[in-house]
Design a protein around this motif. Sequence first.
Motif, PDB file in Angstrom:
ATOM      1  N   ASP A 156       0.832  -1.207   0.000  1.00 47.34           N
ATOM      2  CA  ASP A 156       0.000   0.000   0.000  1.00 47.34           C
ATOM      3  C   ASP A 156       0.857   1.242   0.000  1.00 47.34           C
ATOM      4  O   ASP A 156       0.555   2.239  -0.652  1.00 47.34           O
ATOM      5  CB  ASP A 156      -0.922   0.007   1.219  1.00 47.34           C
ATOM      6  CG  ASP A 156      -2.116  -0.918   0.995  1.00 47.34           C
ATOM      7  OD1 ASP A 156      -2.401  -1.212  -0.192  1.00 47.34           O
ATOM      8  OD2 ASP A 156      -2.718  -1.370   1.984  1.00 47.34           O
ATOM      9  N   GLU A 157       1.934   1.156   0.768  1.00 50.18           N
ATOM     10  CA  GLU A 157       2.823   2.307   0.857  1.00 50.18           C
ATOM     11  C   GLU A 157       3.385   2.669  -0.518  1.00 50.18           C
ATOM     12  O   GLU A 157       3.381   3.831  -0.929  1.00 50.18           O
ATOM     13  CB  GLU A 157       3.968   1.996   1.829  1.00 50.18           C
ATOM     14  CG  GLU A 157       4.650   3.242   2.340  1.00 50.18           C
ATOM     15  CD  GLU A 157       6.038   2.948   2.874  1.00 50.18           C
ATOM     16  OE1 GLU A 157       6.275   1.821   3.356  1.00 50.18           O
ATOM     17  OE2 GLU A 157       6.880   3.850   2.785  1.00 50.18           O
ATOM     18  N   LEU A 158       3.816   1.642  -1.226  1.00 52.80           N
ATOM     19  CA  LEU A 158       4.337   1.871  -2.580  1.00 52.80           C
ATOM     20  C   LEU A 158       3.258   2.485  -3.463  1.00 52.80           C
ATOM     21  O   LEU A 158       3.482   3.465  -4.169  1.00 52.80           O
ATOM     22  CB  LEU A 158       4.743   0.536  -3.190  1.00 52.80           C
ATOM     23  CG  LEU A 158       6.221   0.275  -3.433  1.00 52.80           C
ATOM     24  CD1 LEU A 158       6.411  -1.100  -4.007  1.00 52.80           C
ATOM     25  CD2 LEU A 158       6.832   1.323  -4.338  1.00 52.80           C
ATOM     26  N   ARG A 159       2.092   1.865  -3.406  1.00 50.77           N
ATOM     27  CA  ARG A 159       0.974   2.301  -4.242  1.00 50.77           C
ATOM     28  C   ARG A 159       0.697   3.797  -4.084  1.00 50.77           C
ATOM     29  O   ARG A 159       0.364   4.486  -5.034  1.00 50.77           O
ATOM     30  CB  ARG A 159      -0.272   1.497  -3.860  1.00 50.77           C
ATOM     31  CG  ARG A 159      -1.212   1.242  -4.999  1.00 50.77           C
ATOM     32  CD  ARG A 159      -2.454   0.548  -4.483  1.00 50.77           C
ATOM     33  NE  ARG A 159      -2.307  -0.904  -4.410  1.00 50.77           N
ATOM     34  CZ  ARG A 159      -2.411  -1.701  -5.474  1.00 50.77           C
ATOM     35  NH1 ARG A 159      -2.668  -1.204  -6.653  1.00 50.77           N
ATOM     36  NH2 ARG A 159      -2.282  -2.999  -5.344  1.00 50.77           N
ATOM     37  N   GLN A 160       0.855   4.259  -2.841  1.00 51.26           N
ATOM     38  CA  GLN A 160       0.590   5.682  -2.598  1.00 51.26           C
ATOM     39  C   GLN A 160       1.719   6.586  -3.055  1.00 51.26           C
ATOM     40  O   GLN A 160       1.525   7.765  -3.281  1.00 51.26           O
ATOM     41  CB  GLN A 160       0.345   5.906  -1.103  1.00 51.26           C
ATOM     42  CG  GLN A 160      -1.070   5.533  -0.692  1.00 51.26           C
ATOM     43  CD  GLN A 160      -1.167   5.222   0.782  1.00 51.26           C
ATOM     44  OE1 GLN A 160      -0.353   5.685   1.582  1.00 51.26           O
ATOM     45  NE2 GLN A 160      -2.148   4.428   1.152  1.00 51.26           N
ATOM     46  N   PRO A 220       3.154   6.604 -11.483  1.00 53.22           N
ATOM     47  CA  PRO A 220       2.098   5.872 -12.201  1.00 53.22           C
ATOM     48  C   PRO A 220       2.622   5.149 -13.444  1.00 53.22           C
ATOM     49  O   PRO A 220       1.860   4.451 -14.111  1.00 53.22           O
ATOM     50  CB  PRO A 220       1.093   6.964 -12.580  1.00 53.22           C
ATOM     51  CG  PRO A 220       1.794   8.258 -12.417  1.00 53.22           C
ATOM     52  CD  PRO A 220       2.902   8.053 -11.445  1.00 53.22           C
ATOM     53  N   THR A 221       3.907   5.311 -13.740  1.00 53.03           N
ATOM     54  CA  THR A 221       4.487   4.600 -14.876  1.00 53.03           C
ATOM     55  C   THR A 221       5.177   3.304 -14.442  1.00 53.03           C
ATOM     56  O   THR A 221       5.792   2.628 -15.256  1.00 53.03           O
ATOM     57  CB  THR A 221       5.532   5.490 -15.586  1.00 53.03           C
ATOM     58  OG1 THR A 221       6.425   6.016 -14.582  1.00 53.03           O
ATOM     59  CG2 THR A 221       4.881   6.643 -16.323  1.00 53.03           C
ATOM     60  N   ASP A 222       5.083   2.963 -13.161  1.00 51.99           N
ATOM     61  CA  ASP A 222       5.781   1.775 -12.650  1.00 51.99           C
ATOM     62  C   ASP A 222       5.190   0.492 -13.251  1.00 51.99           C
ATOM     63  O   ASP A 222       3.970   0.328 -13.308  1.00 51.99           O
ATOM     64  CB  ASP A 222       5.695   1.723 -11.126  1.00 51.99           C
ATOM     65  CG  ASP A 222       6.716   0.762 -10.534  1.00 51.99           C
ATOM     66  OD1 ASP A 222       7.721   1.241  -9.978  1.00 51.99           O
ATOM     67  OD2 ASP A 222       6.504  -0.474 -10.634  1.00 51.99           O
ATOM     68  N   CYS A 223       6.081  -0.407 -13.667  1.00 52.68           N
ATOM     69  CA  CYS A 223       5.598  -1.598 -14.384  1.00 52.68           C
ATOM     70  C   CYS A 223       4.798  -2.544 -13.505  1.00 52.68           C
ATOM     71  O   CYS A 223       4.155  -3.464 -14.019  1.00 52.68           O
ATOM     72  CB  CYS A 223       6.737  -2.311 -15.091  1.00 52.68           C
ATOM     73  SG  CYS A 223       8.049  -2.839 -14.016  1.00 52.68           S
ATOM     74  N   TYR A 245       5.339  13.215  -9.395  1.00 54.12           N
ATOM     75  CA  TYR A 245       5.152  12.574 -10.694  1.00 54.12           C
ATOM     76  C   TYR A 245       4.078  13.267 -11.528  1.00 54.12           C
ATOM     77  O   TYR A 245       3.409  12.638 -12.343  1.00 54.12           O
ATOM     78  CB  TYR A 245       4.816  11.083 -10.482  1.00 54.12           C
ATOM     79  CG  TYR A 245       5.864  10.397  -9.631  1.00 54.12           C
ATOM     80  CD1 TYR A 245       7.199  10.416 -10.020  1.00 54.12           C
ATOM     81  CD2 TYR A 245       5.531   9.773  -8.427  1.00 54.12           C
ATOM     82  CE1 TYR A 245       8.180   9.812  -9.245  1.00 54.12           C
ATOM     83  CE2 TYR A 245       6.499   9.164  -7.658  1.00 54.12           C
ATOM     84  CZ  TYR A 245       7.822   9.187  -8.059  1.00 54.12           C
ATOM     85  OH  TYR A 245       8.783   8.594  -7.289  1.00 54.12           O
ATOM     86  N   ASP A 246       3.923  14.584 -11.301  1.00 50.44           N
ATOM     87  CA  ASP A 246       2.883  15.325 -12.014  1.00 50.44           C
ATOM     88  C   ASP A 246       3.013  15.268 -13.535  1.00 50.44           C
ATOM     89  O   ASP A 246       2.030  15.260 -14.238  1.00 50.44           O
ATOM     90  CB  ASP A 246       2.904  16.798 -11.582  1.00 50.44           C
ATOM     91  CG  ASP A 246       2.402  16.935 -10.155  1.00 50.44           C
ATOM     92  OD1 ASP A 246       1.847  15.940  -9.638  1.00 50.44           O
ATOM     93  OD2 ASP A 246       2.570  18.021  -9.564  1.00 50.44           O
ATOM     94  N   HIS A 247       4.245  15.272 -13.999  1.00 51.97           N
ATOM     95  CA  HIS A 247       4.393  15.384 -15.450  1.00 51.97           C
ATOM     96  C   HIS A 247       4.692  14.063 -16.146  1.00 51.97           C
ATOM     97  O   HIS A 247       5.250  14.041 -17.227  1.00 51.97           O
ATOM     98  CB  HIS A 247       5.459  16.426 -15.778  1.00 51.97           C
ATOM     99  CG  HIS A 247       5.051  17.785 -15.303  1.00 51.97           C
ATOM    100  ND1 HIS A 247       4.097  18.531 -15.951  1.00 51.97           N
ATOM    101  CD2 HIS A 247       5.425  18.490 -14.209  1.00 51.97           C
ATOM    102  CE1 HIS A 247       3.925  19.655 -15.279  1.00 51.97           C
ATOM    103  NE2 HIS A 247       4.711  19.664 -14.222  1.00 51.97           N
ATOM    104  N   THR A 248       4.333  12.969 -15.512  1.00 52.34           N
ATOM    105  CA  THR A 248       4.513  11.700 -16.211  1.00 52.34           C
ATOM    106  C   THR A 248       3.263  11.443 -17.054  1.00 52.34           C
ATOM    107  O   THR A 248       2.168  11.869 -16.696  1.00 52.34           O
ATOM    108  CB  THR A 248       4.684  10.541 -15.212  1.00 52.34           C
ATOM    109  OG1 THR A 248       3.687  10.644 -14.215  1.00 52.34           O
ATOM    110  CG2 THR A 248       6.050  10.570 -14.570  1.00 52.34           C
ATOM    111  N   ILE A 249       3.465  10.765 -18.183  1.00 53.16           N
ATOM    112  CA  ILE A 249       2.318  10.531 -19.042  1.00 53.16           C
ATOM    113  C   ILE A 249       1.672   9.184 -18.763  1.00 53.16           C
ATOM    114  O   ILE A 249       2.272   8.302 -18.167  1.00 53.16           O
ATOM    115  CB  ILE A 249       2.690  10.641 -20.542  1.00 53.16           C
ATOM    116  CG1 ILE A 249       3.700   9.553 -20.919  1.00 53.16           C
ATOM    117  CG2 ILE A 249       3.222  12.018 -20.873  1.00 53.16           C
ATOM    118  CD1 ILE A 249       3.706   9.261 -22.385  1.00 53.16           C
TER     119      ILE A 249
END
Length: 444
Positions: free
Chosen positions: A355-359, A363-366, A437-441
């Motif tokens: 959960d910690e990671l998830r937060q 959002p580009t994590d495989c 990570y605001d500017h990740t697509i």
Amino acid sequence: MHRKELSKITMPVVFNEPLSFLQRMAEYMEYAWLLEKADAQQDPVVRMQYVAAFAVSGLASNWERVGKPFNPLLGETYELQRDNYRIVCEQVSHHPPVSAFYADSEHWNFHGSIHPKLKFWGKSVEIQPKGLLTVELPNHGEAYTWSNVNCCVHNIIVGKLWIEQYGSMEITNHATGHRGVVTFKTAGWFSKDLHRIEGYVYDKKKKRQAFLYGKWTEFLRATDIDSYDEYMLTNSHKFRRNDKKKSDEGTAGGTNSPVHAPKKVFKKLNSITSSFRMTTETETSSEPEGGVRIEAGPQGLDDDDGEGGYPRTDSTYSIDIPNSCTLWEADPRPEHSSHYYHFTLFAMSLNELTDELRQNFSPTDCRLRPDIRLLESGDIDTGASEKGRLEEKQRDARKARKKLKQEWKARWFEQGTNPFTRQEDWLYSGGYWDRNYDHTIDIF
Ligand code: CLR
């Protein structure tokens, strides 16, 4: 011989393992404690021994790993934080496929990039992991660089797949001029040298300072030159000396020219490797034992060295050179490893998502790739369709960029020159762990 980029090879998802290639790179970290050990040494020769052990240990997990990791999507990332270090990886280019990583800890950092180049030789595929690896030990003001050895996947058309790594790994300490040279041998006749590695540490005057030996699947030991020379007087039969002629023929990364596969094999290969691999575990070669080798693999190595072109036995002769010190030993594979893609325990932990990671993570994590998650849970069909969807989405995004004349820019790395070798490299631009990570697509 037929070349193809890894990113252009599509195979049915059943041949995949539920990891992205970025996670495969993170597997270099399995024995990261060796770098801590290296840093703790006062003697540069011993430091080199531990850096060499680290370089070898990072390849141990490749043993029996014949599933294909997923090609990372452009912009895909992977992060891993362990007690003593953290690593961030990014797919920085898609054509050609290049993956970059940066790992750091209190006492060392380790970074590099990998661009796997594939060559099809008929019955086998040779993979050259182009790219440079760098370890820095700031406490000693030292940087070490090397490139990984080539890898060959045998029996890509029929028979049991197996992996061989061979060639010479040259590690340079740019501060002191010490070099560690480790040769990965080819299996050889009757698999005598299967997985064997050996080499030396040299000082800057090219004088031998230590002898290294072991198996990349199991261990690496070091001994002093006097003990080695003395041992060799009575035990030289145990070693296949890699003299000039031998290495030109086969091992040690000689510039040998290939023996070409018959045309027929090529035709068949071309038509299937891009889309499908036929597996027939029962088909075996009818070559007589020790028979004449007809078609040689990339390094003069033949696929008919054992039953169905699979090495008959592991080489078990032992070398007990007095005054040896074990630098590294591989952890045994977990009990059910063979039913789980031959993963090591470390590989099994790479998809863990807390959960910690998830937060916190990007959002580009495989770990968020639906196709990999589906394969992991055994849903191959949906996994395959999701994989198709992601690839299409990636193509659409590329087209859209082209239209707007936008160029893709990696998020966490920049193309540049390695400060120690002046070779082309990808350098970490920093900031990943600031957790913005605001500017990740959106790539999934
Ligand atoms: C080997 C060690 C190198 C980095 C590296 C790059 C590509 C990897 C390779 C390693 C191991 C084998 C590999 C390959 C990509 C595809 C291939 C995983 C990790 C698998 C076995 C699939 C082969 C499929 C053919 C039949 C086309 O430092």
